[in-house]
Design an enzyme around this catalytic site. Structure first.
Site, PDB file in Angstrom:
ATOM      1  N   LEU D 227      89.193  49.702 -17.930  1.00  0.00           N
ATOM      2  CA  LEU D 227      88.047  50.413 -17.376  1.00  0.00           C
ATOM      3  C   LEU D 227      88.247  50.747 -15.894  1.00  0.00           C
ATOM      4  CD1 LEU D 227      85.159  51.460 -17.810  1.00  0.00           C
ATOM      5  CD2 LEU D 227      84.351  49.197 -17.099  1.00  0.00           C
ATOM      6  N   ASP D 228      88.138  52.024 -15.563  1.00  0.00           N
ATOM      7  CA  ASP D 228      88.217  52.506 -14.172  1.00  0.00           C
ATOM      8  C   ASP D 228      89.521  52.094 -13.486  1.00  0.00           C
ATOM      9  OD1 ASP D 228      85.690  53.584 -14.488  1.00  0.00           O
ATOM     10  OD2 ASP D 228      84.690  51.800 -13.754  1.00  0.00           O
ATOM     11  N   ALA D 229      90.548  51.879 -14.278  1.00  0.00           N
ATOM     12  CA  ALA D 229      91.822  51.423 -13.715  1.00  0.00           C
ATOM     13  C   ALA D 229      92.971  52.385 -13.994  1.00  0.00           C
ATOM     14  CB  ALA D 229      92.157  50.034 -14.248  1.00  0.00           C
TER      15      ALA D 229
END
Lengths: 284, 284, 284, 284
Positions: D227-229
């Site tokens: 996530l969001d990486a």
């Protein structure tokens, strides 16, 4: 959102000004929500914006101005009183470029601008479909050098029917005459596509490209008779390099223009701007 | 740090330029470390900076120019050849303001600038203690309008002894004549404390304050005979508000001046700048 | 510069606060130079910074606190009273990196920081020549994990002799224990070389490079026991690209670190910062 | 606009790469319009983007890949070949927030994005009127935790009919599963409303407010299972102060989100992005 009163004040600076104004509010049970003040020590001018909650205020909204007048006269104030529940009316002038208009209307539709938009005036028909999509009346005036005087009079007559509080030039690209401006002093907001005072006038991105600057910008300002020389409200910039063609600058500059214009409109709607000496105090 | 060669090229654009240049390097076992190119499509000019490792290069460093010349002539190139292990010599001119000088010297001492500083020239004695602390010879020339011609000649004579590769005006505050500039064409770097072309000339922060701008800036550029109108190398800006007095702008602007000047010096030292048409290509 | 008084106040928000405070000033003939206030409407906390000219003030400087106390108690204020003519004493802690120290000392020498610097504390001898050049006593404590407790006690003992008002960690690179911090609560300013809360702890530029961010930053904050988690005073950023190596980030980040740290010191010296809930109100 | 070919290449670095590639182009009479290269010296990886005019190119457009393959194999290249006259197809996923969608569609309508938009997928009906105004099919999938697997399959089936080249999540606010992502690897662009890696996950403006940061940001990245990486394409920031409420941050952050997302889309459409090691090389 509770209703609040907003006072914008300027006057010669002297001791006791803040105390007198805030005492007026406190005595009548007003709770201050925001207070900003500034003193131009060179000119000895005091500026203030104070906003207070009207929920417990013991003076009727319609009587506040009357009650405040003696204080204002004592201190030789220039002042405006606004109420947060009053929606301003904003007219928009456009030409052929869509980006600033789209951005204004999308913000307005989302509720970011607590305003009404009674009409859009254009000198070309290109953007009518956008006005239609947002259900805003769109009027075309084919203005040019030869018919400018009478066309502006026709625009003013139309505006007089709609009574806008202020006008936003969203890349309107026409020079407005002093005859027109004097009907809306400090109430016409323009966006110029350069960081003024650099690159006044036509084709600022071309000028910027020719000069080889490493930063381009945009400036929103109130319109005065001097071209691109009115009080600056807001500016922003972005970096460019030798790789950026004029077309790249035009494309990238649009993002600046949208943002810088919308911030000026937002501040104006919130009565955050005071004008003096062709400059602005913007209480953000 | 291995030694590397740096070619800076400009010439009329045509097919096969990059292939010809990189073939020259590859044929002689050079490994490219950095390559940047740019085409000004309006002017049809090709620009290139290519840096390659000399460790395996089969041409002697001293013979590279000779070997490259036929290629350069074939394509009508204007070109410079530099080597990363050659330390440039940088003369610094100052007046009374310390911040830019301190910043340059601190960077130099820390190894950020791979250069030698043979001398500092000033028109006032104020900054001599700083030069002393860094063990750099400091010469004072009390230049003024009346003695400018002969004083510049004396400066040039002193410089001729030290043979600097370029000159940095670290808030020198004196206008340099064309007579002087022609000895160091595109080799004198100035820092001007505004975002040019706004606020050319004296007291730009005062001009900015008077105009009421919301952004102030600084610009480093090569000095030409037109005041503050030479090719721009680097610019940066910071936001200001009505709260910023002229003194605040001066204080805050110093941070811009230091940074923008040091970036220009850094790019110049790394041979990243090409000048044409009073503009720069900076390959960062 | 005339002498002025500065009040920093926080208390539960209620009507009449600004009126009561400014009336106290006006009644005793104080002319307000700057006034900023803020209400955290979620927490219902009122914050204020007010600065007034003491030239005509009818209360003796030494008696102001006594006269203000009843008002402060009435509104349950937490408050500080400062005077602009009182020079603060600032201790500086350093390690091996010179840039932040040079920048602080150059600003101090130019008069930008109206403070005294009684001593510099280091854990390495590298920067002693800089301290010597500015004539500031330089003390070396070879602190490490094993001797941290007793070394910090020795540092505190030395500091106790010099009575600094606050401490600036100019890239000190050592974790300070809670034992030490409790002697200088909200009075130790650190610079961390990332835009916190990203990249807490060691080697933030290496972390930034590994993550592939397009922006790097620096953060100044008051030191608390939680590593890099204290109240943020100031932050700034700069763009990076894939071309920037870790060494480039380190080099370019230094400019951020210097500027962001110096701004925090400047605000602290001017008593512009209020801390609450591990956050700051900075009245700029 | 003449048609041009764009090669994106990555491979182990070695001498002669640029020469070999540009010789291939020059030999067949291609004129290079843009060339960017980069070497990750830590990983020893070479990256290149080269764009050349096809007007005089002696290999048929449909045969270029075949002719280039031997060279690619010789240097173990990973490569993509694109043509500027091929319009990509872009699917947009939205939820309830209009600003990013409006901005994308206004840019698309103005010609800034040379792409087709075959469909918009939403999990709520709110934005259907906008899709209608731009005449783009709008499909609603009421996705939630319980039906995620089968709803994503239905979305994939619909997408399979339209064959988009990539997907833009314009504040879609749903976590996409690895099952879905593997159909569009490095072809799903998300906008996250923080400067990652700070404030991953839900309500980043609330997190930013709680931490008391002085800068907020937005990040566009390719979606991966973490996530969001995923690989960051573009970031930008804006300053905030203690005066900015969460609502102010949300409002002001929207301008960042729009701009940062649109830049990522623009770079993707122009084939300027190479992904490796969960990072991007963006040749701007």
């Amino acid at each position: 959102m509770p209703n609040s009163a907003i006072l914008l004040i300027s006057c010669p600076d002297r001791s006791g000004l803040v105390a007198a104004i805030t005492d007026f509010i406190a005595t009548h049970q007003g709770n201050i929500l925001h207070l900003d003040q500034h003193v131009d020590t060179l000119e000895n001018i005091f500026f203030m914006r104070v906003e207070w909650d009207l929920a417990q205020f013991t003076i009727l909204q319609s009587d506040i101005a009357t009650h405040f007048t003696p204080l204002a006269e004592k201190f030789s104030m220039t002042w405006q009183l606004h109420f947060s529940d009053t929606r301003l009316k904003m007219a928009i002038f456009v030409s052929k470029e869509a980006h600033a208009l789209y951005d204004l209307l999308a913000r307005w539709q989302s509720g970011e601008f607590a305003a009404d938009i009674p009409l859009i005036i254009a000198n070309h028909p290109d953007l009518k479909p956008i006005a239609d999509a947002f259900n805003i009346p769109f009027y075309i005036f084919a203005i040019n050098k030869d018919n400018k005087a009478e066309t502006e009079q026709a625009q003013l007559a139309l505006l007089a029917q709609h009574q806008p509080d202020f006008i936003v030039l969203a890349r309107y690209m026409q020079i407005i005459t002093g005859e027109f401006i004097c009907h809306y002093p400090q109430r016409i907001i323009n966006i110029h596509h350069s960081f003024l005072p650099a690159f006044i006038g036509a084709k600022p991105y071309h000028q910027a490209f020719a000069r080889g600057v490493k930063i381009i910008g945009a400036t929103s300002h109130y319109v005065t008779e001097d071209l691109d020389a009115g009080p600056i409200i807001e500016q922003d910039v972005t970096r460019v390099t030798h790789k950026d063609s004029i077309a790249d600058m035009v494309r990238r500059g649009k993002d600046l223009e949208k943002t810088v214009l919308s911030r000026a409109v937002y501040y104006h709607l919130q009565h955050r701007i005071l004008v003096y000496n062709n400059k602005t105090v913007v209480f953000i």
